[in-house]
Design a protein around this motif. Structure first.
Motif: not given
Length: 519
Positions: A205, A208-209, A211-214
């Motif tokens: 996880q 995932y963080l 590769f999960t851009p804000d």
């Protein structure tokens, strides 16, 4: 009599040495901290823009300068721009020498933590110097502050300097042997840490963080400022290192290919470090501070301490990785200083090593002084740590950017940059065009000026750095540190550039270089 300048035994040796210089302590932990602070994967876009717009062009320029002149940074700049250009080179080298001193002190702390990772680091302890009971801080923090308030780091500093001297003793020959051992081992050790992070519960996880851009944070100018600053520092630009290492290359080397390879090896290592530590920190819900020192000595060890098994093994592995990465960087810093004095004054290598290492050892010892000046531990605690913090702010935060800016100005405006481009294109697989000149002359200086301007604005807004620290009887330190840094990086370059240069092998290279200013 000047020793014959060394040459790299192979292109692989040069690539490993240059990438080893770029891959240092900051790559392993600071990139991860920046990525978490600036929106995870969203940090990658400005980071890669900075890589292609600033990082790789300056590295190509520094490689070309070194290969073109066959000299270390100050003398190389003198050969293309005269005495004033040499002053810029000495500014970069002497600023880097300050960084070298405290960098080796940090490495001495890493060495101490490596020894402590076999037992003491993972046990609760009171911090007698600050009158803090056991459990008041994490075990790793307690160990760290107990260590820096003892005399042990002074002995560790000597050990780390001896290691550096051994590695640079024969120039490229010994450096190449060292990096061929250290660099592949660093990659292997990091892969082991990635495997450990991914096999932890919820470790995936963390990826995932990453590769999960804000993307909302990309409107923050500090994200872009952080990315451009990060790429400048992480590629060892502005130190004079890359010019020095490239001066040992043969005339048919490909600067563009070499710069591309070194840049991507460095960024690749940062990327896999992000994989390792995002998984580790996410698993244990640890939010890191953006301080490299905090990440190295407090945050990551705290995560390792929570491993279900193998704490000692992975703790020792982490600090050994830091030690190897730090050595490949400190060796390049030391070599850049040594080579500069050899090329300028014609000293032999043994004499130069003795002088540089003794002066450096004294400086590193000053940054390791254990006297407590902040009993409440409101800031750095000890005299040495406080000095390190203050000098790092000026030498690292400003000095490297100023050196890079002046380098672009001299090479872009006061020298016929087309001459350097033509020289590079003769052996380069990818030909430099007008875009390269535009980057060096206009875009990169504008970016650096913006970053420096924003930093100076914050400086005035928040008062001179260090004025808010708890300094006890040493309240003048924050001013003294600024004055010493300014004196070393401005007065000494003027003195050195006015001293007579050694005229030895390849000194006639200057005749081949078109000077566009009065020397």
């Amino acid at each position: 009599m000047n020793d014959e300048r060394g040459t790299w035994g192979s292109r692989l040796g040069f690539i490993l040495a240059a990438s080893g210089s770029a891959i240092g302590l900051g790559n392993i932990v600071f990139f991860t901290a920046n990525a978490i602070k600036y929106g995870g994967g969203a940090f990658y876009l400005p980071y890669f823009i900075a890589l292609f717009v600033v990082g790789m062009p300056i590295m190509i320029m520094e490689f070309s300068l070194g290969r073109f002149t066959g000299r270390a940074f100050p003398v190389a700049l003198r050969q293309i721009g005269g005495q004033r250009a040499e002053m810029v080179g000495w500014f970069g080298i002497l600023n880097a020498s300050i960084i070298t001193m405290y960098y080796i002190t940090i490495l001495s702390w890493v060495f101490g933590c490596f020894l402590g990772s076999f037992k003491q680091m993972w046990q609760p302890a009171a911090i007698e110097a600050f009158n803090l009971p056991a459990g008041a801080l994490s075990n790793s923090m307690s160990f760290f502050f107990n260590m820096i308030t003892s005399l042990n780091p002074l002995f560790y500093v000597v050990i780390v300097w001896i290691l550096n001297v051994i590695i640079v003793s024969k120039g490229t020959k010994t450096i190449e042997k060292a990096v061929k051992f250290f660099v592949p081992l660093m990659w292997l050790m990091m892969i082991v840490l990635i495997f450990r992070g991914l096999t932890l519960q919820n470790g995936v996880q963390g990826i995932y963080l990453l590769f999960t851009p804000d993307f909302s944070v990309m409107m923050d100018i500090n994200v872009w400022k952080g990315a451009f600053s990060q790429i400048f520092f992480t590629l060892s630009l502005g130190f004079g290192i890359m010019t020095t290492y490239a001066s040992y290359l043969p005339k048919d080397a490909d600067d563009v290919n070499n710069a591309t390879t070194v840049s991507f090896m460095n960024c690749g290592f940062e990327f896999i470090a992000g994989l390792a530590f995002f998984s580790l920190l996410f698993t244990f819900s640890i939010i890191p501070k953006t301080s490299t020192i905090a990440m190295m000595f407090f945050v990551v060890p705290e995560g390792i301490a929570r491993f279900p098994f193998g704490v000692v093994f992975f703790g020792a592995l982490f600090f050994l990785l830091l030690l190897f990465a730090g050595l490949t960087s400190s060796v390049s810093l030391v070599e850049a200083v040594i080579s500069s004095f050899i090329d300028k004054f014609g000293w032999n290598r043994s004499k130069t090593i003795v002088i540089v290492s003794l002066v450096g050892l004294l400086g590193s010892a000053a940054f390791a002084l254990p006297m407590v000046i902040d009993p409440g531990l409101n800031s750095d605690g000890t005299l040495g740590f406080t000095l390190l913090d203050l000098f790092d702010h000026w030498a690292f935060g400003y000095g490297l950017l100023i050196a890079g800016l002046l380098e672009c100005i001299f090479l872009g405006w006061l020298f016929d940059l087309d001459t350097l481009k033509s020289f590079t294109n003769k052996t380069g697989w990818f030909k430099l065009q007008n875009w390269f000149s535009i980057l060096i002359k206009y875009i990169i200086p504008s970016i650096i000026i913006f970053i420096l301007g924003a930093s100076i604005f914050d400086e005035f807004k928040q008062k001179l750095y260090g004025s808010q620290m708890t300094l006890g009887d040493y309240s003048y330190l924050y001013i003294l540190a600024f004055v010493i840094w300014l004196g070393i990086s401005t007065i000494l370059p003027y003195i050195f550039s006015n001293m007579k240069s050694y005229s030895g092998p390849r000194a006639d290279m200057q005749k081949e270089v078109p000077l566009l200013i009065d020397t």
